[in-house]
Design an enzyme around this catalytic site. Sequence first.
Site, PDB file in Angstrom:
ATOM      1  N   LYS A   1     -38.142 -58.045  35.041  1.00 23.14           N
ATOM      2  CA  LYS A   1     -37.656 -56.753  35.531  1.00 23.14           C
ATOM      3  C   LYS A   1     -37.650 -55.687  34.442  1.00 23.14           C
ATOM      4  O   LYS A   1     -37.875 -54.506  34.714  1.00 23.14           O
ATOM      5  CB  LYS A   1     -36.251 -56.914  36.123  1.00 23.14           C
ATOM      6  CG  LYS A   1     -36.236 -57.704  37.425  1.00 23.14           C
ATOM      7  CD  LYS A   1     -34.854 -57.721  38.053  1.00 23.14           C
ATOM      8  CE  LYS A   1     -34.884 -58.442  39.389  1.00 23.14           C
ATOM      9  NZ  LYS A   1     -33.553 -58.450  40.055  1.00 23.14           N
TER      10      LYS A   1
ATOM     11  N   LYS B   1     -45.861 -62.637  47.648  1.00 23.24           N
ATOM     12  CA  LYS B   1     -44.670 -62.879  48.444  1.00 23.24           C
ATOM     13  C   LYS B   1     -44.309 -61.628  49.241  1.00 23.24           C
ATOM     14  O   LYS B   1     -44.449 -60.502  48.758  1.00 23.24           O
ATOM     15  CB  LYS B   1     -43.513 -63.272  47.515  1.00 23.24           C
ATOM     16  CG  LYS B   1     -42.313 -63.872  48.209  1.00 23.24           C
ATOM     17  CD  LYS B   1     -41.303 -64.356  47.174  1.00 23.24           C
ATOM     18  CE  LYS B   1     -40.062 -64.913  47.836  1.00 23.24           C
ATOM     19  NZ  LYS B   1     -39.066 -65.367  46.829  1.00 23.24           N
TER      20      LYS B   1
ATOM     21  N   LYS C   1     -39.527 -56.459  50.053  1.00 22.34           N
ATOM     22  CA  LYS C   1     -39.010 -55.191  50.554  1.00 22.34           C
ATOM     23  C   LYS C   1     -39.411 -54.025  49.656  1.00 22.34           C
ATOM     24  O   LYS C   1     -39.239 -52.863  50.029  1.00 22.34           O
ATOM     25  CB  LYS C   1     -37.490 -55.258  50.713  1.00 22.34           C
ATOM     26  CG  LYS C   1     -36.721 -55.786  49.539  1.00 22.34           C
ATOM     27  CD  LYS C   1     -35.286 -56.112  49.955  1.00 22.34           C
ATOM     28  CE  LYS C   1     -34.527 -56.814  48.836  1.00 22.34           C
ATOM     29  NZ  LYS C   1     -33.189 -57.254  49.262  1.00 22.34           N
TER      30      LYS C   1
END
Length: 355
Positions: free
Chosen positions: A115, A217, A220
Amino acid sequence: MTAFKPLVFSGVQPTGNLHLGNYLGAIRRWVALQAEHPCLFCVVDLHAITVWQEPADLERQIREVTAAFLASGIDAGEHILFNQSRVPEHAELAWIFNCVARLGWMNRMTQFKDKAGKDRENASLGLLAYPSLMAADILAYRATLVPVGEDQKQHLELTRDIAAKFNHDFSARISEKGLGVPMPVGDETVDGYFPLTEPLIEGPATRIMSLKDGSKKMSKSDPSDLSRINLTDDADTISKKIRKAKTDPDALPSEPKGLAGRPEADNLVGIYAALADRTKADVLTEYGGRPFSEFKPALADLAVEKLAPIAGEMRRHLADPAEIDRTLRDGAARARAIAATTLAEVKSIIGLLGN
């Protein structure tokens, strides 16, 4: 106390629309767990702000996740459903755990590396300390079981490390206070305050991939809304997205090994199998040899049958935000009754006054 009682803790971040992957991979399993163990279901909004969130969007998303839980079958009366920031004991216990955990442990967390990316110096301190807060989420209730996906296993291992170090560092004090549970450590048994929480993995994980790229994957955060089926999508939108899902020109194989090297076909067959509670082999026995022009309508009908009622229930809940807020407040009050006891005992163990 002679043993830790089974207790499940589950959490999800309110960082965008929940989608089919979240439902099949997590929420549906959590609904089933309610029949087996007492459960706490948490909207982990403090975790969400480790990266920037638009405040108005965050408010909306907290309510959307709560509505998705309720619409999917989470029982907020029998179990506890709340948002993390309403229980300040999570943050206070996380600070104590920051003083137990080692910096090297945090630096090894792969999610932080992913991240933070190349600009690690510009990442928030909260993003680095995220696993310590996750440990506090779980151990504030001395939860024994946590359903986890592959991306959270390392954080749960760190939760166990923090619990073990706390138990070791304060073992004498835990025994003196009479707050321990006998726990094996190597060849001996010592009094521990926190359980070594176990991952709860039930059968093979349902891994749902993007409808536009079977190698990625379902997410969202994908810029294309056609890549996922959101739990808020209505019947027409669900059907449209499945019709437009990427496929290859060949017919479906007659057995699962024929899906090798065909990620989009494998994904759609897997979605059908998961929604129907069947195996991929069962699905291919029925549809093997048939083209996608026949399979996609069947999959669309099944997805609408299973998901459209959830979307309808979500819309009903979201139309009454005051009731969602009441549910979260009530859940937080019940959660605090547990977490406050834990925090008071932890303070007593480590020598902090004021309880």
